[in-house]
Design an enzyme around this catalytic site. Structure first.
Site, PDB file in Angstrom:
ATOM      1  CD  GLU A 340      -5.351  -5.231  -2.000  1.00 26.21           C
ATOM      2  OE1 GLU A 340      -6.549  -4.892  -2.294  1.00 26.21           O
ATOM      3  OE2 GLU A 340      -4.879  -4.639  -0.774  1.00 26.21           O
ATOM      4  CB  CYS A 341       0.230  -1.695  -4.543  1.00 30.21           C
ATOM      5  SG  CYS A 341       0.831  -0.224  -5.221  1.00 30.21           S
ATOM      6  N   GLY A 342       2.258  -3.408  -3.590  1.00 26.01           N
ATOM      7  CA  GLY A 342       3.629  -4.010  -3.341  1.00 26.01           C
ATOM      8  C   GLY A 342       3.628  -5.355  -3.158  1.00 26.01           C
TER       9      GLY A 342
END
Length: 468
Positions: A340-342
């Site tokens: 997720e994301c990072g």
């Protein structure tokens, strides 16, 4: 059902409700109280500070991400053993996703039947604050504003005028008045407060905040207000609801699939329920970190890489060649990886920052840059359109995104992006969810109470990888 509880809210973001919430929790804890902390909305950083102050996990309550019955179950379940529950709101009290204020702090307070303690930023204002407070009181009488904290007071005369005006026009008790502080105890940067894992003196900061609360707030009156909350009109948490997730619901053993959780100061954005859901589904979480140089990747059957700040650790992540090479090799072999994301940023080919170009794990066909403005911010809704190991085609779920990184080179094809964004920005051209073998990376963060299918899929894929 008796649950002493109070919601700390404000008129807008940046009014000081987080520092006041941390201070109240820490001060009550010093008095021997066990505080159950909650954060309204999708937020990891504020929740981290609340958890540090309480000495136990903080749980998020969000009626966009999670159905209302599960929100209520989660609150009842996680406040059961505490002496008092404090729920920090988000943004302005009535701010929501639509004209009716759906998903607002006010709506959450009504769902929890909780009294509200309103934090007022009184900068350069006196009698007008009484008018604003009266407006809030009348705007929705079902929201029980039971107390006010005056914040950023300029001096005794300023405080006296505010107290007299608010008492005369609203009758709402003032439970504290905090002066302007000479410096920032909780510094901020591009995504809000600096998280606790990156604040060198986080524990000292909480102690300093508690002393401020003890000096300027009526802690006893705040506790009395929480204890004066009426019994919750509910039959209690449902034994079948995902809101009652407890770790170890399925007995784990050495034979249980090992779920690697990449967790350190670079990757720190995880909802406690997500980890608990993996355990409840039969997984065995193992914490690992790519910031630890020259250490081999431990044997895992799946990997979960949450969000965080890879941009502030880009040099360290790039220098750990052994971890990056192991990750590439395992992804080619079919290791289930959910990012997720990072985590998505770390799986990219490269991360381009002002300081230079940093090679990342090189798993995904994307090169990312970094902007000075958010590239994705707010709630999301995705529709799964392509077959994958995690979600069935046609499945829709809600999440949230908050990122400054942006795609500067997409080397994949349309079929590599399995999500169509019905709300939100995503990765590229209104799409998200980069799929490579058993790797799925997305800018959208999900909450397991809103998407219980996710943990089951993670463990199922891990078991399949273990048996290969």
């Amino acid at each position: 059902m008796y649950r002493p509880r109070i919601v700390v809210a404000a008129l807008r973001g940046g009014s000081g409700k987080t520092i006041l919430s941390v201070g109240i929790i820490a001060a009550l804890r010093k008095l021997g109280k066990k505080i159950s902390s909650f954060k309204k909305g999708p937020d990891y950083i504020d929740a981290g500070w609340l958890a540090l102050a309480a000495g136990q996990p903080c749980y998020n309550l969000d009626t966009y991400l999670i159905p209302e019955d599960r929100v209520l179950d989660s609150f009842l379940n996680h406040s059961e053993s505490g002496d008092l529950a404090l729920i920090e709101g988000s943004r302005g009290l009535f701010d929501g996703t639509d004209l009716d204020g759906t998903t607002s702090t006010a709506e959450l307070a009504k769902l929890l039947q909780a009294p509200v303690l309103l934090c007022l930023d009184c900068t350069k204002s006196t009698r007008t604050m009484a008018a604003v407070l009266l407006g809030c009181k009348l705007f929705d009488p079902r929201v029980e504003i039971k107390g006010v904290i005056l914040n950023r007071i300029a001096g005794s005369r300023h405080e006296a005028i505010l107290r007299k005006s608010i008492d005369h026009y609203t009758g709402i008790p003032i439970l504290g008045a905090v002066p302007k502080l000479g410096r920032e105890i909780l510094p901020e940067r591009h995504m809000g407060l600096v998280p606790t894992p990156e604040h060198r003196l986080a524990v000292h900061a909480v102690e300093e905040i508690s002393e401020i609360a003890e000096k300027y707030l009526d802690i006893d009156a705040i506790a009395d207000t929480a204890c004066g909350a009426e019994d919750l009109k509910t039959s209690g948490p449902s034994a079948e609801s995902p809101g009652r997730i407890e770790s170890g619901e399925k007995a784990t053993s050495a034979a249980s699939p090992r779920i690697g959780i990449v967790r350190d100061s670079a990757f720190q954005f995880y909802y406690p329920e997500n980890i608990q859901a993996l355990e409840a589904a039969g997984g065995r979480p193992i914490l690992i970190s790519p910031l630890e140089e020259n250490r081999d990747m431990p044997e895992v059957d799946a990997l979960y890489i949450g969000g965080g700040f890879p941009e502030t650790h880009a040099g360290q992540l790039a220098e750990n060649h052994r971890f990056r090479e192991a990750l590439r090799k395992l992804s080619r072999e079919g290791l289930p990886i959910y990012a997720e994301c990072g985590g998505l940023m770390y799986l990219a080919q490269e991360l381009t920052l002002e300081q230079g170009r940093f090679p990342m794990a090189g798993v995904l066909p994307i090169v990312l840059g970094f902007s000075k403005r958010p590239q994705g911010l707010g709630y999301t809704r995705v529709c799964v359109e392509i077959e994958n190991p995690y979600f069935p085609v046609g499945f829709e779920f809600k999440g949230h995104e908050f990122h400054y990184s942006k795609t500067i080179e997409w080397r994949g094809s349309e079929k590599d992006l399995i999500f169509r964004m019905k709300r939100g920005a995503g990765v590229w051209n209104g799409r998200d969810g980069i799929l490579y073998k058993n790797v799925l990376a997305t800018y959208t963060h999900l909450h397991s109470l809103g998407v219980p299918e996710w943990a089951e899929a993670m463990v199922r894929n891990a078991e399949a990888f273990r048996r290969r």
